[in-house]
Design a protein around this motif. Structure first.
Motif, mmCIF file in Angstrom:
data_model
loop_
_atom_site.group_PDB
_atom_site.id
_atom_site.type_symbol
_atom_site.label_atom_id
_atom_site.label_comp_id
_atom_site.label_asym_id
_atom_site.label_seq_id
_atom_site.Cartn_x
_atom_site.Cartn_y
_atom_site.Cartn_z
ATOM 1 N N ILE A 6 4.974 94.024 -48.714
ATOM 2 C CA ILE A 6 4.725 92.593 -48.671
ATOM 3 C C ILE A 6 3.372 92.344 -49.322
ATOM 4 O O ILE A 6 2.439 93.110 -49.135
ATOM 5 N N LYS A 7 3.269 91.298 -50.127
ATOM 6 C CA LYS A 7 2.018 90.969 -50.811
ATOM 7 C C LYS A 7 1.397 89.766 -50.113
ATOM 8 O O LYS A 7 2.056 88.749 -49.895
ATOM 9 N N ILE A 8 0.105 89.896 -49.760
ATOM 10 C CA ILE A 8 -0.611 88.870 -48.999
ATOM 11 C C ILE A 8 -1.834 88.420 -49.788
ATOM 12 O O ILE A 8 -2.545 89.259 -50.356
ATOM 13 N N ARG A 9 -2.083 87.105 -49.802
ATOM 14 C CA ARG A 9 -3.264 86.539 -50.471
ATOM 15 C C ARG A 9 -4.105 85.801 -49.435
ATOM 16 O O ARG A 9 -3.581 85.065 -48.609
ATOM 17 N N GLN A 10 -5.409 85.982 -49.512
ATOM 18 C CA GLN A 10 -6.314 85.260 -48.619
ATOM 19 C C GLN A 10 -6.601 83.886 -49.214
ATOM 20 O O GLN A 10 -7.024 83.769 -50.355
ATOM 21 N N ILE A 11 -6.372 82.834 -48.416
ATOM 22 C CA ILE A 11 -6.588 81.465 -48.884
ATOM 23 C C ILE A 11 -7.645 80.734 -48.067
ATOM 24 O O ILE A 11 -7.992 79.607 -48.390
ATOM 25 N N GLY A 12 -8.159 81.371 -47.008
ATOM 26 C CA GLY A 12 -9.172 80.743 -46.171
ATOM 27 C C GLY A 12 -10.401 81.623 -46.073
ATOM 28 O O GLY A 12 -10.316 82.841 -46.125
ATOM 29 N N SER A 13 -11.552 80.993 -45.903
ATOM 30 C CA SER A 13 -12.811 81.717 -45.821
ATOM 31 C C SER A 13 -13.049 82.236 -44.404
ATOM 32 O O SER A 13 -12.759 81.545 -43.427
ATOM 33 N N PRO A 18 -14.037 83.075 -35.691
ATOM 34 C CA PRO A 18 -14.304 84.034 -34.617
ATOM 35 C C PRO A 18 -14.244 85.479 -35.123
ATOM 36 O O PRO A 18 -13.555 85.796 -36.098
ATOM 37 N N LYS A 19 -14.971 86.349 -34.432
ATOM 38 C CA LYS A 19 -15.023 87.753 -34.834
ATOM 39 C C LYS A 19 -13.640 88.384 -34.869
ATOM 40 O O LYS A 19 -13.361 89.232 -35.718
ATOM 41 N N GLY A 20 -12.776 87.981 -33.960
ATOM 42 C CA GLY A 20 -11.419 88.538 -33.931
ATOM 43 C C GLY A 20 -10.641 88.241 -35.191
ATOM 44 O O GLY A 20 -9.925 89.097 -35.710
ATOM 45 N N GLN A 21 -10.769 87.009 -35.702
ATOM 46 C CA GLN A 21 -10.067 86.652 -36.937
ATOM 47 C C GLN A 21 -10.633 87.409 -38.124
ATOM 48 O O GLN A 21 -9.885 87.857 -39.002
ATOM 49 N N ILE A 49 -0.347 88.609 -39.710
ATOM 50 C CA ILE A 49 -0.185 87.430 -40.564
ATOM 51 C C ILE A 49 0.059 86.190 -39.710
ATOM 52 O O ILE A 49 -0.491 85.121 -39.970
ATOM 53 N N ARG A 50 0.863 86.325 -38.650
ATOM 54 C CA ARG A 50 1.136 85.180 -37.768
ATOM 55 C C ARG A 50 -0.106 84.713 -37.038
ATOM 56 O O ARG A 50 -0.199 83.549 -36.661
ATOM 57 N N LYS A 51 -1.081 85.596 -36.814
ATOM 58 C CA LYS A 51 -2.326 85.203 -36.152
ATOM 59 C C LYS A 51 -3.232 84.382 -37.068
ATOM 60 O O LYS A 51 -4.118 83.681 -36.595
ATOM 61 N N LEU A 52 -3.043 84.488 -38.386
ATOM 62 C CA LEU A 52 -3.924 83.816 -39.347
ATOM 63 C C LEU A 52 -3.151 82.963 -40.347
ATOM 64 O O LEU A 52 -3.362 83.084 -41.563
ATOM 65 N N PRO A 53 -2.282 82.059 -39.907
ATOM 66 C CA PRO A 53 -1.513 81.279 -40.885
ATOM 67 C C PRO A 53 -2.381 80.347 -41.720
ATOM 68 O O PRO A 53 -1.987 79.946 -42.816
ATOM 69 N N HIS A 54 -3.577 80.019 -41.232
ATOM 70 C CA HIS A 54 -4.488 79.127 -41.940
ATOM 71 C C HIS A 54 -5.379 79.870 -42.928
ATOM 72 O O HIS A 54 -6.098 79.239 -43.697
#
Length: 61
Positions: A6-13, A18-21, A49-54
């Motif tokens: 699966i290919k994932i792209r980061q779109i949020g800074s 929080p440290k966990g994210q 991925i579900r923990k960081l949908p934003h």
């Protein structure tokens, strides 16, 4: 037989998150905006991925 990936792209800074994210982003191999990684498609990766949908998106193709 090759594992499905699966290919994932980061779109949020990660700034002001929080440290966990931030730790989840690091675990996915991300950390800077618009980076892409290709990982084995496992339930653990899907859960991260579900923990960081934003902050991350699944890239088609």
């Amino acid at each position: 037989m090759a594992d499905k990936t699966i290919k994932i792209r980061q779109i949020g800074s990660p700034i002001r998150r929080p440290k966990g994210q931030r730790a989840i982003l690091t675990g996915l191999g991300l950390g800077k905006m618009h980076r892409e990684v290709e990982l084995v498609d496992t339930p653990e990766v899907r859960g991260m991925i579900r923990k960081l949908p934003h902050m991350v998106e699944v890239v088609e193709g």
